[in-house]
Design an enzyme around this catalytic site. Sequence first.
Site, short mmCIF file in Angstrom:
data_model
loop_
_atom_site.label_atom_id
_atom_site.label_comp_id
_atom_site.label_asym_id
_atom_site.label_seq_id
_atom_site.Cartn_x
_atom_site.Cartn_y
_atom_site.Cartn_z
N HIS A 171 -7.55 4.46 5.64
CA HIS A 171 -7.75 3.64 6.88
C HIS A 171 -7.78 2.09 6.37
CE1 HIS A 171 -8.34 6.82 9.76
NE2 HIS A 171 -8.95 7.56 8.61
N LYS A 209 -0.73 6.01 9.14
CA LYS A 209 -1.58 5.32 10.07
C LYS A 209 -0.97 4.11 9.94
CE LYS A 209 -5.54 8.45 9.11
NZ LYS A 209 -4.84 9.50 8.49
N SER A 260 -13.36 6.87 8.44
CA SER A 260 -12.58 6.94 9.53
C SER A 260 -13.35 7.17 10.91
CB SER A 260 -11.88 8.68 9.27
OG SER A 260 -12.72 9.59 9.11
#
Length: 391
Positions: A203, A235, A175
Amino acid sequence: MRDFEGELAQRKQAGLYRTRRQISGPQQPELTSDGKPLLSFCSNDYLGLANHPANLEALRNALPETGLGGAASHLICGHHDAHHELERRLAEFTGRSSALFFSTGYMANMGVISALAGRGDTIFSDRLNHASIIDGCVLSRAKVRRYRHGDVAELEAMLADTQGHKLVVTDGVFSMDGDVAPLKELARVCRAHDALLVVDDAHGIGVLGPQGRGSVPALGLSEQDVPVVIGTLGKAVGTSGAFVAGPEVLTDYLVQKARTYIYTTAMPPAIARATCASIDLIERDDARRAHVLDLVARFRREAAALGYQLMPSQTPIQPILVGDNWSALALSQALEEKGVLVTAIRPPTVPEGEARLRVTLSAAHSHADLDRLLQALADCRHLLVEPDIAV
């Protein structure tokens, strides 16, 4: 009583004090922060789906049927049809046998890791893993051994030297650095040493791999290679919540053992419906991924030409290494004065001496938006201090 004021003063003196921003309106590149319009380059909304009209419509349409709150835990009467459908959809999307819907990514990591390992077991964790992974390891009460970032040889030596149940856990995309874990090599050593591999692909989901299915499918790895995949939905997916996906025996076991799943109220079922709609968008919209990765390539080329030290990331996470805390804060503030929001990331989120600006790019950004960021960076070059860091 503990000297809280003294600790806060020390944090301020060290450039580590944190403040919250108050954001008005929806999450999108052009946002209002504390009443000031800014162009944001610090959101994890990598595909620009947090404010997508189709997702908003799916949420509105679901509310009359599902109501608002989850009202109870999944094991009492909170497990709605919408949750069940989302779990089926997530299993299909990730190429797994089954999936389990958690309230947050933090809760997923805490619950999964602490359920899959305990006293007498050993967990092997990459040194740059996310805080939620670290805390899940601590909560498990297993022995924790950390290996150097991405160092498969060191991990393999540790595995060979360890008896009993072994769990290896890593981020898929890290991240704060934006690089991808060496998943093929990790899968190989885990098979060779009978260790269970857990990948948190928070991610990677939505951005990497065929149809955005994540960093694991991007490398052609199957459920047999990587038995446990964890992902967040707040996300690139643009909604909220998290999941774990893997063999059916795994999800059945977690329903019995994962405390952060058992002892919490279920997420609003309307969120689950909106998430299904968002996954549909992700699967069919390769143009979004192509656009954001095109922005990434251009940013790397032009920011490096300006003299900024980047890290070896090909993902939408593009850190600019600065070094000391105050220099990172000064560069962030100078950019904000030019109407561009890029936050400074400081210890303990990153190692001491590796403060940085974490630029994140989104499919919702245009090339004109990137022009503004690059121009602001060009105007702030005088603030550069060469970081004493080997990358």
